[in-house]
Design an enzyme around this catalytic site. Structure first.
Site, mmCIF file in Angstrom:
data_model
loop_
_atom_site.group_PDB
_atom_site.id
_atom_site.type_symbol
_atom_site.label_atom_id
_atom_site.label_comp_id
_atom_site.label_asym_id
_atom_site.label_seq_id
_atom_site.Cartn_x
_atom_site.Cartn_y
_atom_site.Cartn_z
ATOM 1 N N GLY A 1 -18.607 3.652 -14.971
ATOM 2 C CA GLY A 1 -19.818 2.872 -14.760
ATOM 3 C C GLY A 1 -20.794 3.082 -15.906
ATOM 4 N N GLY B 1 -11.304 3.037 -24.958
ATOM 5 C CA GLY B 1 -12.118 2.923 -26.172
ATOM 6 C C GLY B 1 -11.753 4.009 -27.172
ATOM 7 N N GLU B 2 -11.948 3.703 -28.446
ATOM 8 C CA GLU B 2 -11.679 4.709 -29.484
ATOM 9 C C GLU B 2 -12.841 5.696 -29.610
ATOM 10 O OE1 GLU B 2 -10.621 2.291 -32.887
ATOM 11 O OE2 GLU B 2 -8.704 1.736 -31.983
ATOM 12 N N SER C 1 -23.295 4.416 -25.562
ATOM 13 C CA SER C 1 -22.743 5.404 -24.636
ATOM 14 C C SER C 1 -23.599 5.371 -23.378
ATOM 15 C CB SER C 1 -22.807 6.794 -25.277
ATOM 16 O OG SER C 1 -22.748 7.793 -24.276
ATOM 17 N N HIS D 1 -18.131 -1.142 -23.309
ATOM 18 C CA HIS D 1 -17.215 -1.562 -22.242
ATOM 19 C C HIS D 1 -16.988 -3.076 -22.306
ATOM 20 C CE1 HIS D 1 -19.138 2.102 -20.374
ATOM 21 N NE2 HIS D 1 -17.864 2.406 -20.226
ATOM 22 N N LEU E 1 -22.122 0.700 -17.502
ATOM 23 C CA LEU E 1 -21.466 -0.152 -18.506
ATOM 24 C C LEU E 1 -22.441 -0.639 -19.580
ATOM 25 C CD1 LEU E 1 -18.944 -2.323 -16.431
ATOM 26 C CD2 LEU E 1 -18.753 0.041 -17.213
#
Ligand code: CDP
Length: 516
Positions: free
Chosen positions: A30, A153-154, A191, A36, A32
């Protein structure tokens, strides 16, 4: 399709079984944000089948928080998250509670222990138990969902590496795709935890991506990484460094070898908020080595793959064939090394290509593109290719072509001898039967006769034997190559697999093209 939010596994499973669909799964906690959003948009853009469904889960996994970490205050806002996810292209959202994921409580389920070699690095060293918690929950989630594909994600690079290894070791047949870290206009990585930062902290925190960016620019210009300089910028901005390292992106171990792909990674505390960031460093564009036995379909797929990447295509077999043609047409005895040396030392071998489809090969200005495919050249080439002078000469030329990277090369010894530092190594095979069948189609297309498929199979096996048993640079799978058996795969499928292997070695952050 109606967008759905599910809370319980039962509801979700009922719905999924009605859809008879393949699930593309994006697990989240979550909070987001555009990072995302990007993953969901990518998943949507890459849907290849109409029955694929993008499922986003929101589950704040208590197992991955340490005792004094921020589990309680982690951002929770399902309706805002749902809006973002649906707008980006999610088909369904799953928001299970703790007991849906761990029905008997966590102590009645298996837990995953991440190998120390991976866990003791970077964030793992600072956050005991964190990655065990991540790995444990991902296994629970995929067991419930049974997705076809997992999207990560990277940004959380260590997590990505650990989950890839976990799936590999447990032979979990789920593909993992990863996409690049998203940043705001100032370069600050999105983030969920950014929301904890006060305005003044946010200003200080900016020095993290800025210092990393400066280091990357310096690396590109001067081939050096000055960790001390980065550290002093961070400290000046009141960031407390947890780690600041250059590591191998896959083993995560610190490295001083900055010739290949490496990762500059940092974690800092800004007030009480922990932030991580990284960048990849690479001195040249990627090199992809595709080796394998005769007739495995290397040429067709290598060419198409190079085109997809916008890279140089290098057919090293054509070089050995051209040399063989020259030797035969000058009536030189293939075992007469002195004469071979003599004719080759003044010869000029070159590729000419206006596009990928009709690359030409010329030797001493003679176009031998078609001539080198004759059965006669084919039957003699391995004998010539085993000679030391021939190999040294051609290997050198191949290395010069690949110097700047951005190349897909096919052959027998690319990953072992020509480019042992290739970033992606693939060993392409197929059974001799399949290879003989493919060769017969190729010969028919080129207007050559052959006696029977059985004879072609024998000829292929003989050439494999010669290529594998020769002393110098024999045909063999490099220890770090990924083997791909292409029996029963059409070209599109092989390309899909190559793209997948490429992406697991070269993050999107390093190399992105619209076709991948
Ligand atoms: O027949 P096919 O297309 O599979 O082979 P090729 O790639 O045209 O290569 C023809 C021959 O060249 C091989 O059988 C090897 O003997 C030699 N070769 C080599 O020794 N090393 C390479 N890197 C490429 C080809």
């Amino acid at each position: 399709m109606v967008q759905k939010i599910f809370q319980t596994n039962a509801e979700l499973k009922d719905w999924l079984s009605e859809q008879n669909s393949a699930i593309i799964f994006i697990p989240t906690m979550g909070g987001l944000h555009p990072g995302h959003q990007y993953l969901i948009e990518k998943a949507k853009a890459r849907k290849t089948k109409p029955n694929q469904i993008i499922l986003v889960s929101i589950f704040i996994n208590p197992l991955q928080f340490g005792k004094n970490e921020d589990f309680k205050k982690y951002p929770r806002n399902i309706s805002k998250d749902a809006e973002l996810a649906f707008n980006a292209g999610a088909d369904a959202i799953w928001t299970p509670d703790y007991f849906e994921v761990f029905p008997g409580g966590e102590n009645s389920h298996f837990k995953i222990q991440v190998p120390q070699t991976l866990n003791n690095q970077l964030c793992g060293a600072e956050r005991p138990g964190h990655f065990d918690g991540v790995a444990t929950v991902i296994i629970r989630l995929v067991k419930i969902i049974r997705p076809e594909k997992l999207i990560l994600g990277e940004k959380d690079w260590q997590q990505l590496i650990i989950i890839r290894r976990l799936f590999q070791e447990l032979s979990i047949p789920i593909k993992i795709e990863s996409y690049s870290t998203q940043r705001d206009q100032s370069g600050f990585a999105y983030s969920s935890r950014n929301s904890y930062l006060s305005d003044s902290e946010r200003l200080n925190a900016q020095s993290l991506p800025s210092a990393i960016k400066v280091a990357k620019t310096e690396f590109e210009k001067e081939k050096i990484i000055n960790l001390k300089k980065i550290a002093s910028i961070l400290k000046e901005n009141h960031l407390q460094i947890e780690y600041l390292k250059v590591v191998d992106p896959f083993s995560l171990k610190e490295t001083e070898n900055i010739n290949g792909l490496c990762l500059l990674a940092a974690a800092v505390k800004c007030g009480s908020t922990r932030l991580i960031d990284h960048t990849f460093l690479m001195q040249r564009k990627p090199i992809i080595a595709i080796d394998g036995p005769a007739g495995a379909g290397k040429s067709t797929v290598t060419k198409a793959f190079a085109k997809r990447l916008g890279f140089i295509y290098l057919d090293t077999g054509a070089m050995y064939r051209a040399v063989t043609w020259l030797i035969i047409s000058n009536s030189i005895n293939p075992s007469d090394q002195a004469q071979i040396k003599n004719i080759l030392k003044d010869s000029k071998l070159e590729f000419q290509s206006s596009n990928f489809v009709d690359q030409k090969i010329l030797i001493n200005n003679i176009d031998v593109t078609e001539k080198i495919r004759s059965p006669e050249v084919t039957s003699r080439v391995s004998e010539i290719a085993k000679q030391q002078f021939v190999r040294e000469l051609l290997t050198k030329q191949q290395q010069v072509i690949g110097e700047g990277g951005g190349l897909v090369a096919e052959g027998r010894d690319i990953g072992t001898a020509v480019f042992p530092d290739a970033d992606v190594k693939i060993f392409l095979t197929a059974t001799p039967k399949e290879r003989a069948k493919r060769r017969s189609i190729d010969l028919e297309k080129r207007g050559y006769e052959y006696s029977s498929i059985e004879d072609l199979e024998k000829e292929i096996e003989e050439r494999d034997k010669q290529d594998s048993e020769r002393e110098i640079a024999p045909l063999k799978k490099a220890h770090d190559a990924v083997e791909l058996c292409t029996d029963g795969m059409n070209i599109e499928k092989v390309l899909e697999e190559l793209t997948y292997i490429f992406r697991s070695k070269i993050p999107e952050e390093v190399w992105a093209t619209p076709n991948l």
